[in-house]
Design an enzyme around this catalytic site. Structure first.
Site, PDB file in Angstrom:
ATOM      1  N   SER A  70       0.861  -1.195   0.000  1.00 43.95           N
ATOM      2  CA  SER A  70       0.000   0.000   0.000  1.00 43.95           C
ATOM      3  C   SER A  70       0.896   1.243   0.000  1.00 43.95           C
ATOM      4  O   SER A  70       2.108   1.140   0.251  1.00 43.95           O
ATOM      5  CB  SER A  70      -0.886   0.006   1.252  1.00 43.95           C
ATOM      6  OG  SER A  70      -0.069   0.222   2.397  1.00 43.95           O
ATOM      7  N   ASP A 115      -1.068  -1.726  -3.992  1.00 42.96           N
ATOM      8  CA  ASP A 115      -2.433  -1.822  -3.462  1.00 42.96           C
ATOM      9  C   ASP A 115      -2.993  -0.411  -3.283  1.00 42.96           C
ATOM     10  O   ASP A 115      -2.342   0.445  -2.659  1.00 42.96           O
ATOM     11  CB  ASP A 115      -2.347  -2.552  -2.113  1.00 42.96           C
ATOM     12  CG  ASP A 115      -3.700  -2.943  -1.554  1.00 42.96           C
ATOM     13  OD1 ASP A 115      -4.634  -3.151  -2.344  1.00 42.96           O
ATOM     14  OD2 ASP A 115      -3.805  -3.055  -0.311  1.00 42.96           O
ATOM     15  N   HIS A 116      -4.173  -0.155  -3.807  1.00 45.18           N
ATOM     16  CA  HIS A 116      -4.854   1.137  -3.647  1.00 45.18           C
ATOM     17  C   HIS A 116      -4.010   2.346  -4.053  1.00 45.18           C
ATOM     18  O   HIS A 116      -3.893   3.329  -3.296  1.00 45.18           O
ATOM     19  CB  HIS A 116      -5.339   1.343  -2.200  1.00 45.18           C
ATOM     20  CG  HIS A 116      -6.416   0.392  -1.802  1.00 45.18           C
ATOM     21  ND1 HIS A 116      -7.718   0.514  -2.216  1.00 45.18           N
ATOM     22  CD2 HIS A 116      -6.379  -0.732  -1.044  1.00 45.18           C
ATOM     23  CE1 HIS A 116      -8.441  -0.484  -1.734  1.00 45.18           C
ATOM     24  NE2 HIS A 116      -7.650  -1.264  -1.023  1.00 45.18           N
ATOM     25  N   HIS A 163     -11.566  -7.104  -2.277  1.00 45.76           N
ATOM     26  CA  HIS A 163     -10.814  -6.439  -1.201  1.00 45.76           C
ATOM     27  C   HIS A 163     -11.538  -6.709   0.110  1.00 45.76           C
ATOM     28  O   HIS A 163     -12.657  -7.195   0.127  1.00 45.76           O
ATOM     29  CB  HIS A 163     -10.768  -4.927  -1.460  1.00 45.76           C
ATOM     30  CG  HIS A 163      -9.752  -4.547  -2.479  1.00 45.76           C
ATOM     31  ND1 HIS A 163      -8.629  -3.823  -2.165  1.00 45.76           N
ATOM     32  CD2 HIS A 163      -9.678  -4.817  -3.793  1.00 45.76           C
ATOM     33  CE1 HIS A 163      -7.910  -3.660  -3.261  1.00 45.76           C
ATOM     34  NE2 HIS A 163      -8.520  -4.242  -4.268  1.00 45.76           N
ATOM     35  N   ALA A 185     -11.118  -8.866   2.437  1.00 48.08           N
ATOM     36  CA  ALA A 185     -11.559 -10.261   2.437  1.00 48.08           C
ATOM     37  C   ALA A 185     -10.876 -11.114   3.507  1.00 48.08           C
ATOM     38  O   ALA A 185     -10.827 -12.331   3.382  1.00 48.08           O
ATOM     39  CB  ALA A 185     -11.348 -10.861   1.050  1.00 48.08           C
ATOM     40  N   SER A 186     -10.370 -10.489   4.555  1.00 49.69           N
ATOM     41  CA  SER A 186      -9.825 -11.296   5.656  1.00 49.69           C
ATOM     42  C   SER A 186     -10.972 -11.991   6.373  1.00 49.69           C
ATOM     43  O   SER A 186     -12.065 -11.422   6.502  1.00 49.69           O
ATOM     44  CB  SER A 186      -9.072 -10.401   6.653  1.00 49.69           C
ATOM     45  OG  SER A 186      -7.751 -10.181   6.215  1.00 49.69           O
ATOM     46  N   ASN A 205      -7.816 -10.313  -1.365  1.00 48.41           N
ATOM     47  CA  ASN A 205      -6.863  -9.490  -0.615  1.00 48.41           C
ATOM     48  C   ASN A 205      -6.911  -9.774   0.879  1.00 48.41           C
ATOM     49  O   ASN A 205      -7.994  -9.775   1.482  1.00 48.41           O
ATOM     50  CB  ASN A 205      -7.202  -8.007  -0.806  1.00 48.41           C
ATOM     51  CG  ASN A 205      -6.770  -7.480  -2.146  1.00 48.41           C
ATOM     52  OD1 ASN A 205      -6.407  -8.245  -3.028  1.00 48.41           O
ATOM     53  ND2 ASN A 205      -6.797  -6.170  -2.292  1.00 48.41           N
ATOM     54  N   ASP A 257      -4.965  -8.581   4.436  1.00 51.69           N
ATOM     55  CA  ASP A 257      -4.016  -7.805   5.223  1.00 51.69           C
ATOM     56  C   ASP A 257      -4.311  -8.000   6.713  1.00 51.69           C
ATOM     57  O   ASP A 257      -3.441  -8.406   7.480  1.00 51.69           O
ATOM     58  CB  ASP A 257      -4.114  -6.317   4.844  1.00 51.69           C
ATOM     59  CG  ASP A 257      -3.024  -5.486   5.504  1.00 51.69           C
ATOM     60  OD1 ASP A 257      -2.209  -6.049   6.264  1.00 51.69           O
ATOM     61  OD2 ASP A 257      -2.974  -4.264   5.280  1.00 51.69           O
ATOM     62  N   SER A 258      -5.548  -7.755   7.113  1.00 49.77           N
ATOM     63  CA  SER A 258      -5.889  -7.812   8.544  1.00 49.77           C
ATOM     64  C   SER A 258      -5.518  -9.156   9.182  1.00 49.77           C
ATOM     65  O   SER A 258      -5.040  -9.196  10.324  1.00 49.77           O
ATOM     66  CB  SER A 258      -7.384  -7.552   8.744  1.00 49.77           C
ATOM     67  OG  SER A 258      -7.701  -6.254   8.311  1.00 49.77           O
TER      68      SER A 258
HETATM   69  P1  13P Z   1      -8.565  -6.879   4.922  1.00 47.68           P
HETATM   70  O1  13P Z   1      -8.592  -5.688   5.818  1.00 47.68           O
HETATM   71  O2  13P Z   1      -9.885  -7.616   4.993  1.00 47.68           O
HETATM   72  O3  13P Z   1      -7.430  -7.782   5.178  1.00 47.68           O
HETATM   73  O4  13P Z   1      -8.454  -6.352   3.412  1.00 47.68           O
HETATM   74  C1  13P Z   1      -7.207  -6.055   2.862  1.00 47.68           C
HETATM   75  C2  13P Z   1      -7.300  -5.356   1.548  1.00 47.68           C
HETATM   76  O5  13P Z   1      -8.325  -5.286   0.906  1.00 47.68           O
HETATM   77  C3  13P Z   1      -6.061  -4.746   1.027  1.00 47.68           C
HETATM   78  O6  13P Z   1      -6.289  -4.031  -0.136  1.00 47.68           O
HETATM   79  O1  G3H Z   2      -6.756  -1.900   2.026  1.00 43.46           O
HETATM   80  C1  G3H Z   2      -5.935  -1.457   2.809  1.00 43.46           C
HETATM   81  C2  G3H Z   2      -4.811  -2.308   3.261  1.00 43.46           C
HETATM   82  O2  G3H Z   2      -5.195  -3.075   4.375  1.00 43.46           O
HETATM   83  C3  G3H Z   2      -3.592  -1.481   3.506  1.00 43.46           C
HETATM   84  O3  G3H Z   2      -3.662  -0.793   4.699  1.00 43.46           O
HETATM   85  O4  G3H Z   2      -2.869   1.515   4.105  1.00 43.46           O
HETATM   86  O5  G3H Z   2      -2.802   0.666   6.484  1.00 43.46           O
HETATM   87  O6  G3H Z   2      -1.216  -0.236   4.771  1.00 43.46           O
HETATM   88  P1  G3H Z   2      -2.554   0.374   5.039  1.00 43.46           P
HETATM   89 ZN    ZN Z   3      -8.217  -3.090  -0.251  1.00 45.52          ZN
END
Ligand code: 13P
Ligand code: G3H
Ligand code: ZN
Length: 310
Positions: free
Chosen positions: A50, A82-83, A211, A213-214, A254, A256-257
């Site tokens: 990100s 990402d984003h 996105h 999708a945790s 995706n 991250d969480s």
């Molecule tokens: P989570 O917060 O569900 O892990 O999503 C991560 C994400 O979409 C990163 O772009």
């Molecule tokens: O979608 C967002 C991701 O979880 C990235 O988060 O901008 O805190 O790194 P971050």
């Molecule tokens: Zn995302």
């Protein structure tokens, strides 16, 4: 093998009814934890960065570490932004060696989103990279901006088809009820599979991205809470829903969480059980191990991409 784009990965995933995991990276231990899981399960991987991760770690360090991961593992790995929120950021990342970028202009009106995305697609395709865009708005927290459940906007399938045709984008993130962060739902999770179905009817064989999708694994939430954390009410997307999405047009999921949770849970446990430790390798090593366990679980039981590296 050098870093790859997602083109081949997505074509195979679409045909095979599975999805590729896109895991957010910020540091060496997370990269190594994810890649170890990919090695053990012979899975293709997307490692994504990100803009805040880029600021935290310095893009150049992350690129070099991901290149080292490719060399060490021999796996097909895509390095993805990402984003990305601007044309210039996407260009910078491609110049740095990223093979895929997301231009997220989903907060702009449709015509503006199309214009910005098409510009990024032109540059990326001229330089051997691929592009993901987004249509619709997810609930949750992103770059410290919170979008409430009531402000989230589901993707309109007709608009999605128009958007893909006009931009030439390679994959599209759609909003069907997933949400960023570790606190996704107050009540029960609801995903609009009807929207996904309609999008795939209008865009046959086109790869869709989820996105937010945790699954916010309850075991890790419990571990955090048991060892001094406070994450009451943390809740994610049920794994059976993610499996269903992976068997449909969703080719990229995706995460991250869940990685943050695994890392934090292991470190909290380590400190609770070893109050005298102060060598970072001891607790970061435990964090890295639980990231591997978390990612292996996803590759095998949620995404279905284990064994599909080659
Ligand atoms: P989570 O917060 O569900 O892990 O999503 C991560 C994400 O979409 C990163 O772009
Ligand atoms: O979608 C967002 C991701 O979880 C990235 O988060 O901008 O805190 O790194 P971050
Ligand atoms: Zn995302």
């Amino acid at each position: 093998m050098p870093l790859v784009t997602t083109k081949d990965m997505f074509a195979k995933a679409y045909e095979g009814g599975y999805a590729i995991g896109a895991f957010n990276i910020n540091n060496m231990e997370t990269i190594q934890g994810i890649v170890e899981a990919g090695k053990l399960e012979k899975a293709p991987l997307i490692l994504q960065v990100s803009s805040s991760a880029r600021k935290y770690a310095n893009s150049k360090y992350l690129v070099k570490m991901v290149q080292a991961a490719v060399e060490d593992s021999g796996l097909p790995i895509c390095l993805h932004l990402d984003h990305g929120d601007s044309y210039d950021l996407c260009v910078d990342c491609i110049k740095d060696g990223f093979t895929s970028v997301m231009i997220d202009a989903s907060s702009h009106p449709l015509a503006e989103n199309i214009k910005i995305t098409a510009e990024v697609v032109k540059y990326a395709h001229d330089h051997g990279a691929v592009v993901e865009a987004e249509l619709g708005r997810l609930a949750g927290v992103e770059d410290n901006v919170k979008v409430s459940e009531s402000d989230a906007l589901y993707t309109d399938p007709e608009e999605a088809a128009e958007f893909v045709e006009k931009t030439g984008v390679d994959s599209l993130a759609i909003a069907i009820g997933t949400s960023h962060g570790a606190f996704k739902f107050k009540g029960d999770a609801k995903l609009r599979f009807d929207i996904l179905e309609k999008v795939s009817e209008l865009l046959p064989k086109f790869p869709i991205v989820l996105h937010g999708a945790s699954s916010v694994l309850p075991d890790y939430v419990k571990m955090v809470n048991d060892f001094g954390g406070a994450m009451p009410g943390a809740k994610g997307i049920p794994e059976d829903m993610l499996r269903k999405a992976s068997s449909m047009a969703v080719c990229k999921i995706n995460v991250d969480s869940d990685l943050r949770l695994a890392f934090t849970a292991a470190i909290r446990k380590h400190f609770a059980e070893n109050p005298a430790h102060f060598d970072p390798r001891q607790y970061l090593g435990d964090g890295r191990k639980l990231v591997t366990e978390c990612v292996r679980h996803k590759l095998v039981h949620v995404l279905g991409c284990a064994g599909h590296a080659f």
